[in-house]
Scaffold this motif. Structure first.
Motif: not given
Ligand code: GDP
Length: 297
Positions: A120, A249-250, A275-278, A148, A112-116, A252, A109, A142
């Motif tokens: 990684k 993810t998240r 995932g343990l941070g940004e 990004q 969720s942190g998919k792109t990040t 942390d 979704l 988008r």
């Molecule tokens: P996408 O819409 O699913 O692609 O989500 P993004 O990759 O853009 O991530 C959304 C936000 O979550 C960003 O600000 C990321 O830095 C943050 N994020 C992603 N993974 C983690 C994680 O493991 N820990 C933390 N604290 N933030 C995360």
């Protein structure tokens, strides 16, 4: 990431180990507390129930209660059972990324942190496994998300497929596949579009992309802070597009840990990474032993 659960269980087991001799009733009472602690950590009810039942069956036998250190034996049983619930019977095998170019489909979704996570993981494959990786964003709705990924790629020294405005997700997937072959890449990663909720349009698109790429791995990225919701999302995605592994993810954050504990048991899918941070290095391979150790402090 499991602070609350860890504190709660720590309290229960401290009492048990200090107590010396244990009766079956002592163990049953302690397991009742464990059950409440698991539910408060947002572990799904059947998983919490099954866990407690299994531990109780093993821990109430006279081999344990009549032993010299019954409390410690109960803790050991809980530890082993945690590993089982976290990873199933066996630790998952390595990612299937031999046979270059190996496609990895990233789904999940929006937010969720998919792109990040895509970036990684690409970095991890490049640094640790010396793979040449190509990343492509399929989020045609988008443009910012496509940008990004390109920016992250530059940051970590991983190539991204050039953006061609107006292409559909399927067209991008085809181009990524072609580019990965021609360019001699080991792996290509497709960062699919996410939406706020699961809907048919999203699933149709992911299915179409999947059929083009025939991914070796389809990794679902879910927000670990959302507990049982994360597990529900995984069940839906798996039913619609098929998922080979999960990234939480998240972890942390001050999550309650329920997603990690329920995911395998409910969906049957292995958690691959957390995932343990940004930061780009904040991705850890999922290790049930280590997590069980953290939970039990
Ligand atoms: P996408 O819409 O699913 O692609 O989500 P993004 O990759 O853009 O991530 C959304 C936000 O979550 C960003 O600000 C990321 O830095 C943050 N994020 C992603 N993974 C983690 C994680 O493991 N820990 C933390 N604290 N933030 C995360």
């Amino acid at each position: 990431m499991f602070e609350n659960l860890s504190d709660r269980l720590g309290g229960v087991f401290d009492r048990l180990t200090k107590q010396g001799a244990l009766s079956e009733d002592d163990v049953t009472a302690a397991m009742r507390e464990v059950r409440v602690a698991l539910l408060e950590a947002d572990v799904s009810l059947p998983v919490a129930r099954g866990f407690v039942k299994s531990v109780t069956a093993k821990a109430t036998g006279s081999a344990v209660t009549k032993s010299v250190t019954p409390g410690q034996q109960v803790v050991k049983i809980v530890h082993d059972e945690l590993i089982k619930v976290l990873q199933g019977e066996d630790a998952p095998e390595a990612l299937r990324i031999d046979n270059p170019p190996a496609p990895i489909l990233m789904v999940g979704l929006q937010g969720s942190g998919k792109t990040t996570t895509t970036a990684k993981l690409a970095k991890r494959l490049k640094d640790r496994e010396k793979k040449r990786v190509l990343m492509a964003s399929l989020d045609t709705n988008r443009p910012a998300a496509m940008e990004q990924l390109a920016i992250l790629g530059q940051q970590i020294g991983v190539d991204t497929l050039p953006i061609v405005p107006g292409e559909s997700a399927v067209q991008i997937a085809k181009r990524a596949k072609q580019q990965a072959s021609l360019g001699g890449y080991d792996v290509y990663m497709l960062d699919t579009a996410g939406r706020l909720h699961i809907d048919q349009v999203l699933m149709d698109e992911v299915q179409a992309v999947r059929d083009i790429a025939t991914p070796r791995e389809t990794l679902l990225v879910v927000d670990g802070l959302t507990g049982q919701d994360a597990v529900n999302v995984a069940t839906e995605f798996d039913g619609k597009v098929g998922v080979s592994g999960v990234v939480l993810t998240r972890m942390d954050g001050d999550g309650r840990g329920g997603a990690a504990l329920s995911m395998r048991a409910v969906t049957g899918k292995p958690i691959r990474f957390v995932g343990l941070g940004e930061k780009m290095d904040a991705l850890e391979g999922f290790d049930a032993q280590r997590i069980a150790g953290r939970i039990l402090g």
